[in-house]
Design an enzyme around this catalytic site. Sequence first.
Site, PDB file in Angstrom:
ATOM      1  N   SER A 124       6.954  10.461  -9.096  1.00  0.00           N
ATOM      2  CA  SER A 124       6.133   9.501  -9.941  1.00  0.00           C
ATOM      3  C   SER A 124       6.791   9.589 -11.362  1.00  0.00           C
ATOM      4  O   SER A 124       7.472  10.322 -11.692  1.00  0.00           O
ATOM      5  CB  SER A 124       4.799  10.115  -9.829  1.00  0.00           C
ATOM      6  N   TYR A 148      -2.360  15.940  -9.969  1.00  0.00           N
ATOM      7  CA  TYR A 148      -1.170  15.275  -9.421  1.00  0.00           C
ATOM      8  C   TYR A 148      -0.056  15.287 -10.259  1.00  0.00           C
ATOM      9  O   TYR A 148       1.204  15.405 -10.095  1.00  0.00           O
ATOM     10  CB  TYR A 148      -1.831  13.568  -9.563  1.00  0.00           C
TER      11      TYR A 148
HETATM   12  P1  NAD Z   1      -1.414   5.069  -0.068  1.00  0.00           P
HETATM   13  O1  NAD Z   1      -2.516   5.764  -0.173  1.00  0.00           O
HETATM   14  O2  NAD Z   1      -1.263   3.747   0.221  1.00  0.00           O
HETATM   15  O3  NAD Z   1      -0.530   5.839   1.226  1.00  0.00           O
HETATM   16  C1  NAD Z   1      -0.612   7.279   1.464  1.00  0.00           C
HETATM   17  C2  NAD Z   1      -0.013   7.570   2.724  1.00  0.00           C
HETATM   18  O4  NAD Z   1      -0.294   9.148   2.937  1.00  0.00           O
HETATM   19  C3  NAD Z   1      -0.895   6.834   3.844  1.00  0.00           C
HETATM   20  O5  NAD Z   1      -0.108   6.474   4.767  1.00  0.00           O
HETATM   21  C4  NAD Z   1      -2.135   8.246   4.113  1.00  0.00           C
HETATM   22  O6  NAD Z   1      -2.646   7.897   5.522  1.00  0.00           O
HETATM   23  C5  NAD Z   1      -1.073   9.127   3.962  1.00  0.00           C
HETATM   24  N1  NAD Z   1      -1.465  10.563   3.912  1.00  0.00           N
HETATM   25  C6  NAD Z   1      -2.597  10.762   3.001  1.00  0.00           C
HETATM   26  N2  NAD Z   1      -3.037  12.199   3.160  1.00  0.00           N
HETATM   27  C7  NAD Z   1      -2.329  12.500   4.186  1.00  0.00           C
HETATM   28  C8  NAD Z   1      -2.045  13.873   4.657  1.00  0.00           C
HETATM   29  N3  NAD Z   1      -2.854  14.878   4.222  1.00  0.00           N
HETATM   30  N4  NAD Z   1      -1.162  13.996   5.636  1.00  0.00           N
HETATM   31  C9  NAD Z   1      -0.542  13.005   6.082  1.00  0.00           C
HETATM   32  N5  NAD Z   1      -0.604  11.926   5.724  1.00  0.00           N
HETATM   33  C10 NAD Z   1      -1.304  11.521   4.623  1.00  0.00           C
HETATM   34  O7  NAD Z   1      -0.542   5.468  -1.148  1.00  0.00           O
HETATM   35  P2  NAD Z   1       0.956   5.095  -2.111  1.00  0.00           P
HETATM   36  O8  NAD Z   1       0.495   4.607  -3.192  1.00  0.00           O
HETATM   37  O9  NAD Z   1       1.813   4.219  -1.062  1.00  0.00           O
HETATM   38  O10 NAD Z   1       1.641   6.418  -2.281  1.00  0.00           O
HETATM   39  C11 NAD Z   1       2.690   6.829  -1.768  1.00  0.00           C
HETATM   40  C12 NAD Z   1       3.563   8.072  -2.464  1.00  0.00           C
HETATM   41  O11 NAD Z   1       3.882   7.263  -3.570  1.00  0.00           O
HETATM   42  C13 NAD Z   1       2.629   9.033  -3.091  1.00  0.00           C
HETATM   43  O12 NAD Z   1       3.241  10.366  -2.768  1.00  0.00           O
HETATM   44  C14 NAD Z   1       2.348   8.608  -4.349  1.00  0.00           C
HETATM   45  O13 NAD Z   1       1.891   9.866  -5.309  1.00  0.00           O
HETATM   46  C15 NAD Z   1       3.429   7.953  -4.918  1.00  0.00           C
HETATM   47  N6  NAD Z   1       3.186   7.066  -5.912  1.00  0.00           N
HETATM   48  C16 NAD Z   1       2.476   5.977  -6.159  1.00  0.00           C
HETATM   49  C17 NAD Z   1       2.355   5.159  -7.058  1.00  0.00           C
HETATM   50  C18 NAD Z   1       1.268   3.858  -6.921  1.00  0.00           C
HETATM   51  O14 NAD Z   1       1.019   3.683  -8.057  1.00  0.00           O
HETATM   52  N7  NAD Z   1       1.100   3.519  -5.841  1.00  0.00           N
HETATM   53  C19 NAD Z   1       3.235   5.482  -8.134  1.00  0.00           C
HETATM   54  C20 NAD Z   1       4.031   6.693  -8.347  1.00  0.00           C
HETATM   55  C21 NAD Z   1       3.987   7.526  -7.238  1.00  0.00           C
END
Ligand code: NAD
Length: 260
Positions: A142, A155
């Site tokens: 991130s 986080y």
């Molecule tokens: P999201 O909530 O759409 O997806 C998260 C996924 O993780 C889902 O498939 C969920 O089922 C799974 N998950 C959650 N807890 C779990 C567990 N205990 N075991 C197995 N699977 C689990 O989120 P996203 O925004 O796509 O985030 C994905 C990654 O990207 C994360 O690591 C997040 O920190 C990172 N990220 C997201 C953003 C953003 O703005 N969305 C920005 C920077 C980084």
Amino acid sequence: MLKGKSAVITGSTSGIGLAVAGALAARGVNILLNGFGDAADIRMLCARLARDHGVRVEHHGADMSKPAEIAEMMEHAVAVLGAVDILVNNAGIQFVSPIEEFPPEKWDAIIAINLVALFHTIRHAVPGMKKRKWGRIINIASAHSVVASPFKSAYVAAKHGVAGLTRTVALETATFGITCNAICPGYVLTPLVEKQIPDTAKARGITEAQVVSDVLLAAQPTKQFVTVEQVAALACFLAGDDAASITGTLQAIDGGWTAQ
Ligand code: NAD
């Protein structure tokens, strides 16, 4: 180039992980999906990806906060796909609160899923990658791996940890044809971000619309959300042979956020 390889993508039933899985499948990579969701929806998702791209797509529901389930998932991946050539550590959760009110169990869950799980998937994947002299480890980190925001202590701590883990693993595996990099997105409009909008509004005492304009997009000079497709394209580049000399890096994809 990637055709016939196999990938494990954690947290790939939604958001960024699902986009990465789709983009790798489109390049001929067999996929082990992971993540939560309705069983029938996940079965349909696997069938659709397999049919659209002519690859094998399986799902394992391991909870990334449970090391024993992670071990089982990694063994299952080798059993059904033959190998783990590409590991995308993507599963992540968020919780927003001032530190003095931050529930300790939320802290523990974020550190377990967003940081400790990566140690476990990586330690299981590396021996096979070393043996085959090829591997790609891509950690979805991130912008919060390099900068902080208030109310996101767990986080930010976890994502800074991912940066250190990425660099260390890169150094340990560099002579084995393995690369380990982190992708550092800014804000991407996925369920993870949508869910934190009401909590951030509460923590800051502002409206949800103000959270989007004054908090989320305020950080991004482009004033645009990053898209899941853009993150997935970067992951595919890092997985490819053209990226063989890129290791131990944090790849910003944040609309200029961390340039400030
Ligand atoms: P999201 O909530 O759409 O997806 C998260 C996924 O993780 C889902 O498939 C969920 O089922 C799974 N998950 C959650 N807890 C779990 C567990 N205990 N075991 C197995 N699977 C689990 O989120 P996203 O925004 O796509 O985030 C994905 C990654 O990207 C994360 O690591 C997040 O920190 C990172 N990220 C997201 C953003 C953003 O703005 N969305 C920005 C920077 C980084």
